[in-house]
Design an enzyme around this catalytic site. Sequence first.
Site, PDB file in Angstrom:
ATOM      1  N   HIS A  23       0.848  -1.192   0.000  1.00 51.64           N
ATOM      2  CA  HIS A  23       0.000   0.000   0.000  1.00 51.64           C
ATOM      3  C   HIS A  23       0.887   1.245   0.000  1.00 51.64           C
ATOM      4  CE1 HIS A  23      -3.397  -2.613   1.813  1.00 51.64           C
ATOM      5  NE2 HIS A  23      -3.495  -2.543   0.493  1.00 51.64           N
ATOM      6  N   GLU A  34       1.758   3.882   3.030  1.00 54.60           N
ATOM      7  CA  GLU A  34       2.215   3.333   4.306  1.00 54.60           C
ATOM      8  C   GLU A  34       3.742   3.412   4.374  1.00 54.60           C
ATOM      9  OE1 GLU A  34       0.082  -0.471   4.588  1.00 54.60           O
ATOM     10  OE2 GLU A  34      -1.832   0.554   4.249  1.00 54.60           O
ATOM     11  N   HIS A  56       2.534  -3.447   6.953  1.00 55.25           N
ATOM     12  CA  HIS A  56       1.542  -2.399   6.651  1.00 55.25           C
ATOM     13  C   HIS A  56       1.518  -1.402   7.799  1.00 55.25           C
ATOM     14  CE1 HIS A  56      -0.792  -4.325   3.269  1.00 55.25           C
ATOM     15  NE2 HIS A  56      -0.030  -5.328   3.674  1.00 55.25           N
ATOM     16  N   GLU A 105       0.546  -4.651  11.158  1.00 57.26           N
ATOM     17  CA  GLU A 105       0.083  -3.266  11.022  1.00 57.26           C
ATOM     18  C   GLU A 105       0.887  -2.471  12.048  1.00 57.26           C
ATOM     19  OE1 GLU A 105      -2.087  -2.059   8.882  1.00 57.26           O
ATOM     20  OE2 GLU A 105      -3.281  -3.757   8.210  1.00 57.26           O
TER      21      GLU A 105
HETATM   22  O1  3K0 Z   1      -4.666  -9.376   5.964  1.00 58.68           O
HETATM   23  C1  3K0 Z   1      -5.222  -8.329   6.325  1.00 58.68           C
HETATM   24  O2  3K0 Z   1      -6.187  -8.304   7.110  1.00 58.68           O
HETATM   25  C2  3K0 Z   1      -4.710  -7.057   5.725  1.00 58.68           C
HETATM   26  C3  3K0 Z   1      -5.114  -5.809   6.430  1.00 58.68           C
HETATM   27  C4  3K0 Z   1      -4.792  -4.574   5.599  1.00 58.68           C
HETATM   28  C5  3K0 Z   1      -5.656  -4.605   4.335  1.00 58.68           C
HETATM   29  O3  3K0 Z   1      -5.128  -4.958   3.278  1.00 58.68           O
HETATM   30  O4  3K0 Z   1      -6.851  -4.291   4.421  1.00 58.68           O
HETATM   31  N1  3K0 Z   1      -5.045  -3.369   6.351  1.00 58.68           N
HETATM   32  S1  3K0 Z   1      -4.576  -1.906   5.726  1.00 58.68           S
HETATM   33  O5  3K0 Z   1      -5.041  -1.798   4.391  1.00 58.68           O
HETATM   34  O6  3K0 Z   1      -5.122  -0.855   6.606  1.00 58.68           O
HETATM   35  N2  3K0 Z   1      -2.996  -1.795   5.803  1.00 58.68           N
HETATM   36 ZN    ZN Z   2      -1.863  -1.682   4.155  1.00 59.10          ZN
END
Ligand code: 3K0
Ligand code: ZN
Length: 434
Positions: A175, A178, A310, A383
């Site tokens: 992403h 980030e 992330h 995260e």
């Molecule tokens: O595997 C996951 O739950 C990834 C969480 C990730 C996503 O891709 O939604 N959270 S983020 O986008 O806020 N970094």
């Molecule tokens: Zn992310």
Amino acid sequence: MPPPRPHSPKPRRHTAFRKTLAPLALGTLLVGTLGVGSAAASQEEDPGPVRVSGAENAVDRTEIARTGVSIDLVEDDGTLLATASPGEVEEITDLGYGVADASPSVEAMHPDDGYTSYPEVVEHVEGLVAEYPDLAHSEVYGQSHEGRDLVAVRISDDPGVDQDEPEVLFTHSQHAREPLTVEMAVHIMDMLTEGYGSDERITELVDTREIWIVPNANPDGTEYDQSGDTWQNWRKTREPNEGSDALGTDMNRNWAHEWGCCGGSSGDPESSTYRGHAPESATEVEALADFVRSREVDGEQQITTAIDFHTFGELVLWPFGHTYDETTDGMNQDEYDTHQALGELMAGSNGYTPQQSSDLYITDGSINDWLWADQGIVNFTFEMYPSSPGDGGFYPPSDVIEEETARNEEPVLDLLGYADCPYRVIGEEETYCG
Ligand code: 3K0
Ligand code: ZN
Ligand code: CA
């Protein structure tokens, strides 16, 4: 900008909660997001930050995510920070949740030179390889859509050649918005090279593992995110989508396991969780997936363990994301327990909250699910900092970099330690690694 349609939310438990919130003026949302959206997307549809109230559990959060928004944080009281277009705001409101504008303050929006840009990270890698030729070797595993080199660094003794040692993969910045995750890559590379020869634990791990670091999996997105007077709040890649003005795919919805299966991604190119038109349709995902597949030697995937970094929320997540179930097709109890035990062990060091990915909300097409289900790699999503948007959200001030990357030294070393047999963490090395 069309006039807001009158909403008639279903009478459900969320309505009482809604009354306590200032109603969101769509005009305010638009003004608040002018600086952070895609120049290519029409301004009306520019997604911006919102706060959603009334979601009580992962099922509610999945219902909200299904509108196509990205849920960026779940706060302690259940309030969500999300990135939503005005159309998505309307859908969420119609579902009966409360939505309020959450545009960050202007000061927080200026790109911070203390972060490592893509050209700088490539330069850092070149410097590292020059200074530590016996420990670090870089490879270009592909090109981004806009033609940037996609770089992987191998850290090991004799890093230029493949040895029969367990391999570990660290990936960063799927992403774009980030940037702290790129700093994590820099920190890992520096820690392992500088510590070699002086720190016994690091020396032993570098001697007996092959450690792959992909410091920025989405350089086009990052370059765009950092291209203006303000951060662009950009999540996806930058590749055009046929039949739409909206650019990019959410890399972490484009992986080829149960792609698009379960309401954990969007089919709309305008959405910030757009899954792409097919699994691995994003240039950068296909390249990284090919790289992972290339680590299969004599029919055996050499990579045993991985972390995908992330921000934000301070969580350690493990698969699966596409189902709420702990065990299912492709994840038996021992395998789940191994993920959970390693996840909890690492969270014990960095103070993050450990949980299955779907405890947050359902995701499909995530790297987590693919690395495990398709490649058998025990793996986690971290995260990172912060735990609250008040500390900068995706863009904390760069003076936190040292502390917040050092915070993950111990978890990274723990994972490297278990790479020869992750099942040892549940006492099952005889069964799985004997
Ligand atoms: O595997 C996951 O739950 C990834 C969480 C990730 C996503 O891709 O939604 N959270 S983020 O986008 O806020 N970094
Ligand atoms: Zn992310
Ligand atoms: Ca090897």
